[in-house]
Design a protein around this motif. Sequence first.
Motif, mmCIF file in Angstrom:
data_model
loop_
_atom_site.group_PDB
_atom_site.id
_atom_site.type_symbol
_atom_site.label_atom_id
_atom_site.label_comp_id
_atom_site.label_asym_id
_atom_site.label_seq_id
_atom_site.Cartn_x
_atom_site.Cartn_y
_atom_site.Cartn_z
ATOM 1 N N LYS A 24 0.830 -1.192 0.000
ATOM 2 C CA LYS A 24 0.000 0.000 0.000
ATOM 3 C C LYS A 24 0.872 1.252 0.000
ATOM 4 O O LYS A 24 1.854 1.348 0.746
ATOM 5 C CB LYS A 24 -0.913 -0.004 1.235
ATOM 6 C CG LYS A 24 -1.930 1.128 1.241
ATOM 7 C CD LYS A 24 -2.862 1.022 2.450
ATOM 8 C CE LYS A 24 -3.882 2.155 2.438
ATOM 9 N NZ LYS A 24 -4.818 2.079 3.594
ATOM 10 N N GLY A 25 0.510 2.190 -0.841
ATOM 11 C CA GLY A 25 1.291 3.421 -0.962
ATOM 12 C C GLY A 25 2.357 3.368 -2.030
ATOM 13 O O GLY A 25 2.959 4.397 -2.359
ATOM 14 N N HIS A 26 2.623 2.188 -2.566
ATOM 15 C CA HIS A 26 3.651 2.033 -3.598
ATOM 16 C C HIS A 26 3.041 1.857 -4.987
ATOM 17 O O HIS A 26 3.754 1.553 -5.935
ATOM 18 C CB HIS A 26 4.533 0.818 -3.290
ATOM 19 C CG HIS A 26 5.314 0.931 -2.029
ATOM 20 N ND1 HIS A 26 6.251 -0.007 -1.634
ATOM 21 C CD2 HIS A 26 5.321 1.868 -1.056
ATOM 22 C CE1 HIS A 26 6.779 0.340 -0.476
ATOM 23 N NE2 HIS A 26 6.225 1.483 -0.101
ATOM 24 N N GLU A 27 1.723 2.036 -5.094
ATOM 25 C CA GLU A 27 1.037 1.686 -6.339
ATOM 26 C C GLU A 27 1.612 2.416 -7.554
ATOM 27 O O GLU A 27 1.747 1.828 -8.626
ATOM 28 C CB GLU A 27 -0.464 2.006 -6.229
ATOM 29 C CG GLU A 27 -1.204 1.151 -5.229
ATOM 30 C CD GLU A 27 -1.168 1.727 -3.821
ATOM 31 O OE1 GLU A 27 -1.865 1.187 -2.947
ATOM 32 O OE2 GLU A 27 -0.436 2.737 -3.598
ATOM 33 N N ASN A 28 1.951 3.686 -7.405
ATOM 34 C CA ASN A 28 2.394 4.503 -8.538
ATOM 35 C C ASN A 28 3.881 4.813 -8.476
ATOM 36 O O ASN A 28 4.315 5.925 -8.794
ATOM 37 C CB ASN A 28 1.590 5.806 -8.609
ATOM 38 C CG ASN A 28 0.186 5.571 -9.120
ATOM 39 O OD1 ASN A 28 -0.031 4.731 -9.996
ATOM 40 N ND2 ASN A 28 -0.788 6.283 -8.559
ATOM 41 N N SER A 29 4.673 3.830 -8.086
ATOM 42 C CA SER A 29 6.130 4.023 -8.071
ATOM 43 C C SER A 29 6.814 2.805 -8.669
ATOM 44 O O SER A 29 6.318 1.679 -8.557
ATOM 45 C CB SER A 29 6.637 4.270 -6.650
ATOM 46 O OG SER A 29 6.441 3.129 -5.837
ATOM 47 N N TYR A 30 7.931 3.064 -9.299
ATOM 48 C CA TYR A 30 8.769 2.016 -9.898
ATOM 49 C C TYR A 30 10.165 2.300 -9.349
ATOM 50 O O TYR A 30 10.793 3.290 -9.716
ATOM 51 C CB TYR A 30 8.736 2.145 -11.418
ATOM 52 C CG TYR A 30 9.048 0.888 -12.216
ATOM 53 C CD1 TYR A 30 9.743 -0.182 -11.669
ATOM 54 C CD2 TYR A 30 8.650 0.801 -13.549
ATOM 55 C CE1 TYR A 30 10.021 -1.313 -12.426
ATOM 56 C CE2 TYR A 30 8.918 -0.332 -14.314
ATOM 57 C CZ TYR A 30 9.611 -1.380 -13.753
ATOM 58 O OH TYR A 30 9.887 -2.496 -14.506
ATOM 59 N N LYS A 31 10.637 1.452 -8.432
ATOM 60 C CA LYS A 31 11.887 1.721 -7.730
ATOM 61 C C LYS A 31 12.973 0.750 -8.177
ATOM 62 O O LYS A 31 12.690 -0.408 -8.487
ATOM 63 C CB LYS A 31 11.678 1.647 -6.219
ATOM 64 C CG LYS A 31 10.708 2.702 -5.706
ATOM 65 C CD LYS A 31 10.569 2.670 -4.193
ATOM 66 C CE LYS A 31 9.613 3.760 -3.712
ATOM 67 N NZ LYS A 31 9.472 3.763 -2.229
ATOM 68 N N PHE A 32 14.228 1.220 -8.156
ATOM 69 C CA PHE A 32 15.339 0.446 -8.703
ATOM 70 C C PHE A 32 16.572 0.516 -7.809
ATOM 71 O O PHE A 32 16.773 1.475 -7.052
ATOM 72 C CB PHE A 32 15.742 0.994 -10.081
ATOM 73 C CG PHE A 32 14.673 0.915 -11.123
ATOM 74 C CD1 PHE A 32 14.558 -0.192 -11.948
ATOM 75 C CD2 PHE A 32 13.767 1.965 -11.272
ATOM 76 C CE1 PHE A 32 13.569 -0.258 -12.907
ATOM 77 C CE2 PHE A 32 12.771 1.908 -12.234
ATOM 78 C CZ PHE A 32 12.672 0.788 -13.049
ATOM 79 N N LEU A 33 17.384 -0.510 -7.933
ATOM 80 C CA LEU A 33 18.761 -0.488 -7.447
ATOM 81 C C LEU A 33 19.640 -0.882 -8.625
ATOM 82 O O LEU A 33 19.457 -1.945 -9.223
ATOM 83 C CB LEU A 33 18.970 -1.473 -6.290
ATOM 84 C CG LEU A 33 20.417 -1.629 -5.808
ATOM 85 C CD1 LEU A 33 20.937 -0.333 -5.185
ATOM 86 C CD2 LEU A 33 20.542 -2.790 -4.804
ATOM 87 N N PHE A 34 20.593 -0.011 -8.970
ATOM 88 C CA PHE A 34 21.557 -0.282 -10.033
ATOM 89 C C PHE A 34 22.913 -0.593 -9.416
ATOM 90 O O PHE A 34 23.367 0.108 -8.498
ATOM 91 C CB PHE A 34 21.704 0.936 -10.958
ATOM 92 C CG PHE A 34 20.489 1.214 -11.794
ATOM 93 C CD1 PHE A 34 20.327 0.622 -13.034
ATOM 94 C CD2 PHE A 34 19.495 2.074 -11.329
ATOM 95 C CE1 PHE A 34 19.203 0.879 -13.809
ATOM 96 C CE2 PHE A 34 18.365 2.339 -12.091
ATOM 97 C CZ PHE A 34 18.222 1.734 -13.337
ATOM 98 N N MET A 35 23.557 -1.644 -9.905
ATOM 99 C CA MET A 35 24.875 -2.028 -9.424
ATOM 100 C C MET A 35 25.770 -2.376 -10.615
ATOM 101 O O MET A 35 25.293 -2.892 -11.633
ATOM 102 C CB MET A 35 24.798 -3.247 -8.500
ATOM 103 C CG MET A 35 23.857 -3.111 -7.332
ATOM 104 S SD MET A 35 23.764 -4.612 -6.305
ATOM 105 C CE MET A 35 25.317 -4.495 -5.414
ATOM 106 N N ALA A 36 27.054 -2.073 -10.484
ATOM 107 C CA ALA A 36 28.062 -2.576 -11.422
ATOM 108 C C ALA A 36 29.017 -3.411 -10.579
ATOM 109 O O ALA A 36 29.794 -2.876 -9.793
ATOM 110 C CB ALA A 36 28.802 -1.431 -12.117
#
Length: 565
Positions: free
Chosen positions: A175-187
Amino acid sequence: MADFLYEDLLPIGDDPTEYRLLTTEGVSTVEGPDGRTFLQVEPEALRLLTETALHDISHYLRTDHLKQVASILDDPEASDNDKFVALDLLKNANISAAGVLPMCQDTGTAIVMGKRGQHVLTPGDDDEAIARGVYDAYTRLNLRYSQNAPITMWDEKNTGNNLPAQIELYADTHKGHENSYKFLFMAKGGGSANKSYLYQETKAILNPDSMMQFLEAKIRSLGTAACPPYHLAIVVGGTSAEFALKTAKYASAHYLDELPTEGAMTGRGFRDHDLEKKVFELTQKIGIGAQFGGKYFCHDVRVVRLPRHGASLPVAIAVSCSADRQAKAKITPEGVFLEQLEFNPGQFLPEVTDTELDAETSGVSGTGKGAAVKIDLTKPMPEILAELSKHPVKTRLSLTGPLVVARDIAHAKIKERLDAGEEMPQYLKDHPVYYAGPAKTPEGMASGSFGPTTAGRMDSYVEQFQAAGGSMVMLAKGNRSKQVTDACNAHGGFYLGSIGGPAARLALDCIKNVEVVEYEELGMEAVWKIDVEDFPAFIVVDDKGNDFFAHTGEVTLTVGKRPGL
């Protein structure tokens, strides 16, 4: 019967990350059924975010990480070698931030983890758009292609663009995350990736004394090949082995810093700050230090406790190295955002960064230029060996002259020639060998980022090569096995340790010319000849059977004063 209880297995708290806005293009909202708002994300937004994220983590570091490196210079308990490594890493960060030379020559496997809210709409294949961003970053920037495609079980070929990437996308239904797209980028470079370990233990180590003894042994075994100081992560428990390992990777990236600090009957994971403090104190006392002896083997420690099956106790260990390459990102109705990394690392450099930093000139452990013994590599090999033989292990050197560069595949090919009765190539008899592989060379420069690779992968070749008159002086990063010490003792050879991490600084300041000698078709794995000037190194293994790291793996449980202090 127990009550039904539910909580996310890794309940991460509020995100304190500072973000910067990349763009608002490719992001919009649309009204759906029942008055719900949906977030529309175009493929170009995913591509741009990925390309930008990989650029940033290749050239910039987090501000907190740089503060930790800089604090080593101000710590009176830090060894001179700790300070020398820290200073070189700060110089490297400053050079890399210009956006031309990446901070490390091993520009890594691209890893992207995303959590997509249930009201996020995208046309087509998200994985493909992200992969295109990876492709664009690696082909447009001065990065290295490290990914090998298996053609048969035994044959493989470099893909020439650093694909495939590791892309993992998950549904986020909170709940509360419906309109988010979250990421973690790693090299993730090979050095730090190779220091991820899984141990299948039992409840017998679930007490303070047994756990600390167990962890001391495993931490000492990490060695220096992955370029410390490390961000060390330890995970105890796990619903599966693979979940324990993945949690350790995320913890090493400080992605799980906002976990709860105590357990609950829901079985949630939590951070144990008390054990983190004890393990961190242990890392400061074992004497390995920031690669060449001292206090700063680690910047910090994260310990995560997970639930487990009663018959299984996985323990996972992972590190993030001096090239601390990761960044969070998010796409919301307000736009595309990327974690704000530090664009001005020069602010953390001390006012005096060279000779005046100290006046020690004995050749052992100093931080200024005058503390290094100068080695002329233009001299014949017997004279180079004779000069090195005058100095003890831990001596800091400044190398000037020609080096031959060869790593895994080249060593395997040369071994095939020796096994077939052919002679050792003359270039390995005449010159020291540097285990390394360069990133792409920027236009107008002599070299791309060109730091050392892990020495241990070449250990099995040393006896045969030295017996044939080659590899008498080896230069790389990390500790070596006893077979290397024995070979150097028998044949009069040396292993010199290079600082792991400052690949951009070495390219800019130390490497003056690069040319292919043999096996050009191998790309970065070819045999190269490079000319260096004031290239920093330390004697780690000498011709008398001494190995600087020989006793760093011995578990003491009660750790005494660090050697050299």
